[in-house]
Design a protein around this motif. Structure first.
Motif, PDB file in Angstrom:
ATOM      1  N   LYS A  11       0.835  -1.203   0.000  1.00  0.00           N
ATOM      2  CA  LYS A  11       0.000   0.000   0.000  1.00  0.00           C
ATOM      3  C   LYS A  11       0.873   1.257   0.000  1.00  0.00           C
ATOM      4  CE  LYS A  11      -4.290   1.582   0.540  1.00  0.00           C
ATOM      5  NZ  LYS A  11      -5.387   1.382  -0.362  1.00  0.00           N
ATOM      6  N   MET A  12       1.944   1.263   0.798  1.00  0.00           N
ATOM      7  CA  MET A  12       2.845   2.415   0.819  1.00  0.00           C
ATOM      8  C   MET A  12       3.590   2.559  -0.507  1.00  0.00           C
ATOM      9  SD  MET A  12       2.373   4.188   3.486  1.00  0.00           S
ATOM     10  CE  MET A  12       3.758   5.307   3.392  1.00  0.00           C
ATOM     11  N   ASN A  13       3.909   1.435  -1.168  1.00  0.00           N
ATOM     12  CA  ASN A  13       4.546   1.516  -2.483  1.00  0.00           C
ATOM     13  C   ASN A  13       3.611   2.161  -3.507  1.00  0.00           C
ATOM     14  OD1 ASN A  13       7.015   0.496  -1.726  1.00  0.00           O
ATOM     15  ND2 ASN A  13       6.492  -1.615  -2.251  1.00  0.00           N
ATOM     16  N   LYS A  14       2.316   1.866  -3.404  1.00  0.00           N
ATOM     17  CA  LYS A  14       1.343   2.512  -4.289  1.00  0.00           C
ATOM     18  C   LYS A  14       1.266   4.007  -3.978  1.00  0.00           C
ATOM     19  CE  LYS A  14      -1.620  -1.472  -5.084  1.00  0.00           C
ATOM     20  NZ  LYS A  14      -2.924  -2.100  -4.819  1.00  0.00           N
ATOM     21  N   PHE A  15       1.309   4.332  -2.703  1.00  0.00           N
ATOM     22  CA  PHE A  15       1.290   5.748  -2.321  1.00  0.00           C
ATOM     23  C   PHE A  15       2.550   6.453  -2.818  1.00  0.00           C
ATOM     24  CE2 PHE A  15       1.909   9.180   0.913  1.00  0.00           C
ATOM     25  CZ  PHE A  15       0.830   9.963   0.513  1.00  0.00           C
ATOM     26  N   LYS A  16       3.679   5.754  -2.784  1.00  0.00           N
ATOM     27  CA  LYS A  16       4.939   6.318  -3.277  1.00  0.00           C
ATOM     28  C   LYS A  16       4.815   6.691  -4.751  1.00  0.00           C
ATOM     29  CE  LYS A  16       9.799   5.109  -3.792  1.00  0.00           C
ATOM     30  NZ  LYS A  16      10.780   4.032  -3.701  1.00  0.00           N
ATOM     31  N   LYS A  17       4.204   5.811  -5.543  1.00  0.00           N
ATOM     32  CA  LYS A  17       3.985   6.108  -6.966  1.00  0.00           C
ATOM     33  C   LYS A  17       2.994   7.261  -7.122  1.00  0.00           C
ATOM     34  CE  LYS A  17       5.087   1.514  -8.613  1.00  0.00           C
ATOM     35  NZ  LYS A  17       4.569   0.246  -9.090  1.00  0.00           N
ATOM     36  N   PHE A  18       1.952   7.260  -6.308  1.00  0.00           N
ATOM     37  CA  PHE A  18       0.927   8.297  -6.355  1.00  0.00           C
ATOM     38  C   PHE A  18       1.535   9.678  -6.091  1.00  0.00           C
ATOM     39  CE2 PHE A  18      -2.145  10.847  -3.860  1.00  0.00           C
ATOM     40  CZ  PHE A  18      -3.140  11.015  -4.812  1.00  0.00           C
ATOM     41  N   THR A  19       2.474   9.745  -5.149  1.00  0.00           N
ATOM     42  CA  THR A  19       3.092  11.031  -4.798  1.00  0.00           C
ATOM     43  C   THR A  19       4.290  11.375  -5.675  1.00  0.00           C
ATOM     44  OG1 THR A  19       4.545  10.006  -3.157  1.00  0.00           O
ATOM     45  CG2 THR A  19       2.415  10.852  -2.380  1.00  0.00           C
ATOM     46  N   LYS A  20       4.680  10.433  -6.540  1.00  0.00           N
ATOM     47  CA  LYS A  20       5.845  10.632  -7.413  1.00  0.00           C
ATOM     48  C   LYS A  20       7.106  10.894  -6.591  1.00  0.00           C
ATOM     49  CE  LYS A  20       3.119  12.277 -11.308  1.00  0.00           C
ATOM     50  NZ  LYS A  20       1.777  12.163 -10.810  1.00  0.00           N
ATOM     51  N   PHE A  21       7.269  10.140  -5.508  1.00  0.00           N
ATOM     52  CA  PHE A  21       8.436  10.252  -4.639  1.00  0.00           C
ATOM     53  C   PHE A  21       9.688   9.944  -5.455  1.00  0.00           C
ATOM     54  CE2 PHE A  21      11.508   8.724  -1.541  1.00  0.00           C
ATOM     55  CZ  PHE A  21      11.335   9.592  -0.484  1.00  0.00           C
ATOM     56  N   SER A  23      13.111  11.640  -4.549  1.00  0.00           N
ATOM     57  CA  SER A  23      14.389  11.898  -3.895  1.00  0.00           C
ATOM     58  C   SER A  23      14.248  11.793  -2.392  1.00  0.00           C
ATOM     59  CB  SER A  23      14.903  13.293  -4.271  1.00  0.00           C
ATOM     60  OG  SER A  23      13.997  14.264  -3.794  1.00  0.00           O
ATOM     61  N   GLY A  24      15.386  11.731  -1.719  1.00  0.00           N
ATOM     62  CA  GLY A  24      15.377  11.635  -0.266  1.00  0.00           C
ATOM     63  C   GLY A  24      15.422  10.192   0.189  1.00  0.00           C
ATOM     64  N   HIS A  25      15.559  10.020   1.443  1.00  0.00           N
ATOM     65  CA  HIS A  25      15.654   8.696   2.042  1.00  0.00           C
ATOM     66  C   HIS A  25      14.269   8.085   2.179  1.00  0.00           C
ATOM     67  CE1 HIS A  25      16.765   5.559   4.880  1.00  0.00           C
ATOM     68  NE2 HIS A  25      18.003   5.743   4.425  1.00  0.00           N
ATOM     69  N   LEU A  26      14.173   6.785   1.993  1.00  0.00           N
ATOM     70  CA  LEU A  26      12.882   6.097   2.075  1.00  0.00           C
ATOM     71  C   LEU A  26      12.203   6.264   3.436  1.00  0.00           C
ATOM     72  CD1 LEU A  26      13.701   2.781   0.180  1.00  0.00           C
ATOM     73  CD2 LEU A  26      12.455   4.772  -0.675  1.00  0.00           C
ATOM     74  N   SER A  27      12.990   6.513   4.470  1.00  0.00           N
ATOM     75  CA  SER A  27      12.412   6.690   5.804  1.00  0.00           C
ATOM     76  C   SER A  27      11.555   7.953   5.881  1.00  0.00           C
ATOM     77  CB  SER A  27      13.509   6.746   6.870  1.00  0.00           C
ATOM     78  OG  SER A  27      14.339   7.871   6.671  1.00  0.00           O
ATOM     79  N   CYS A  28      11.824   8.929   5.026  1.00  0.00           N
ATOM     80  CA  CYS A  28      11.090  10.201   5.056  1.00  0.00           C
ATOM     81  C   CYS A  28       9.605  10.001   4.813  1.00  0.00           C
ATOM     82  CB  CYS A  28      11.627  11.159   4.003  1.00  0.00           C
ATOM     83  SG  CYS A  28      13.388  11.465   4.122  1.00  0.00           S
ATOM     84  N   GLY A  29       9.271   9.073   3.952  1.00  0.00           N
ATOM     85  CA  GLY A  29       7.871   8.854   3.620  1.00  0.00           C
ATOM     86  C   GLY A  29       7.299   7.559   4.155  1.00  0.00           C
ATOM     87  N   GLY A  30       8.120   6.769   4.835  1.00  0.00           N
ATOM     88  CA  GLY A  30       7.634   5.488   5.345  1.00  0.00           C
ATOM     89  C   GLY A  30       7.581   4.424   4.268  1.00  0.00           C
ATOM     90  N   PHE A  31       8.562   4.415   3.365  1.00  0.00           N
ATOM     91  CA  PHE A  31       8.571   3.463   2.256  1.00  0.00           C
ATOM     92  C   PHE A  31       9.586   2.357   2.494  1.00  0.00           C
ATOM     93  CE2 PHE A  31       7.536   7.638   0.203  1.00  0.00           C
ATOM     94  CZ  PHE A  31       6.179   7.390   0.095  1.00  0.00           C
ATOM     95  N   LEU A  99       2.354  19.288   5.691  1.00  0.00           N
ATOM     96  CA  LEU A  99       1.006  18.981   6.152  1.00  0.00           C
ATOM     97  C   LEU A  99       0.168  18.364   5.039  1.00  0.00           C
ATOM     98  CD1 LEU A  99      -1.381  19.201   8.149  1.00  0.00           C
ATOM     99  CD2 LEU A  99      -1.692  21.541   7.339  1.00  0.00           C
ATOM    100  N   GLU A 100       0.229  18.926   3.854  1.00  0.00           N
ATOM    101  CA  GLU A 100      -0.561  18.432   2.728  1.00  0.00           C
ATOM    102  C   GLU A 100      -0.217  16.984   2.408  1.00  0.00           C
ATOM    103  OE1 GLU A 100       1.340  21.184   2.681  1.00  0.00           O
ATOM    104  OE2 GLU A 100      -0.186  22.757   2.704  1.00  0.00           O
ATOM    105  N   TYR A 101       1.056  16.637   2.546  1.00  0.00           N
ATOM    106  CA  TYR A 101       1.500  15.267   2.292  1.00  0.00           C
ATOM    107  C   TYR A 101       0.856  14.306   3.288  1.00  0.00           C
ATOM    108  CZ  TYR A 101       4.551  11.243   1.775  1.00  0.00           C
ATOM    109  OH  TYR A 101       5.031   9.981   1.583  1.00  0.00           O
ATOM    110  N   ARG A 102       0.887  14.656   4.569  1.00  0.00           N
ATOM    111  CA  ARG A 102       0.319  13.788   5.604  1.00  0.00           C
ATOM    112  C   ARG A 102      -1.183  13.602   5.401  1.00  0.00           C
ATOM    113  NH1 ARG A 102       2.051  11.176  10.411  1.00  0.00           N
ATOM    114  NH2 ARG A 102       4.016  11.703   9.431  1.00  0.00           N
TER     115      ARG A 102
END
Length: 132
Positions: A11-21, A23-31, A99-102
């Motif tokens: 589910k988080m991997n789908k969210f990662k694609k949705f947000t077009k993540f 750059s940055g470390h995977l820990s930043c977004g919980g991926f 905030l918008e990201y969360r």
């Protein structure tokens, strides 16, 4: 209700694609492997707490050792900048920091939003809820 922990990485991997993540470390977004650490507080109704009276916030920097004094407080205990470390601070797209990201994550994962009266994030991001 939290997402099934066996499905949180997908589910988080789908969210990662949705947000077009990008750059940055995977820990930043919980991926990636960080999805499990992120999962426990990923629901919009979560009421995070903190027991450490030290300066520890996350990662492996400054983890209290041995018998440390515990003091139960509502989290987040510190201002937002204290939680922004290394690659997350340099993350040009601000995943995990805004905030918008969360709020987008809550909607994506749970199709829910936060309680406008009690959500911890209003204080953390220093904003007032608006129905606009």
């Amino acid at each position: 209700k939290l997402i099934n922990p066996l499905k949180v990485v997908a589910k988080m991997n789908k969210f990662k694609k949705f947000t077009k993540f990008r750059s940055g470390h995977l820990s930043c977004g919980g991926f990636g492997r960080y999805a499990f650490e992120h999962w426990v507080h990923s629901h919009p109704s979560a009421k995070p707490c903190d027991l450490s009276s030290s300066n520890y916030v996350w990662n492996y920097d400054g983890i209290p050792s041995g018998d440390f004094t515990m003091e139960l407080k509502a989290a987040p205990r510190y201002e937002k900048m204290k939680y922004e470390k290394g690659g997350c601070r340099k993350n040009s797209t601000n995943q995990g920091r805004k905030l918008e990201y969360r709020l987008s994550e809550y909607d994506f994962l749970y199709n829910e939003t936060v309680d406008p009266n009690t959500w911890w994030g209003w204080r953390f991001w220093n904003v007032t809820y608006s129905r606009t």
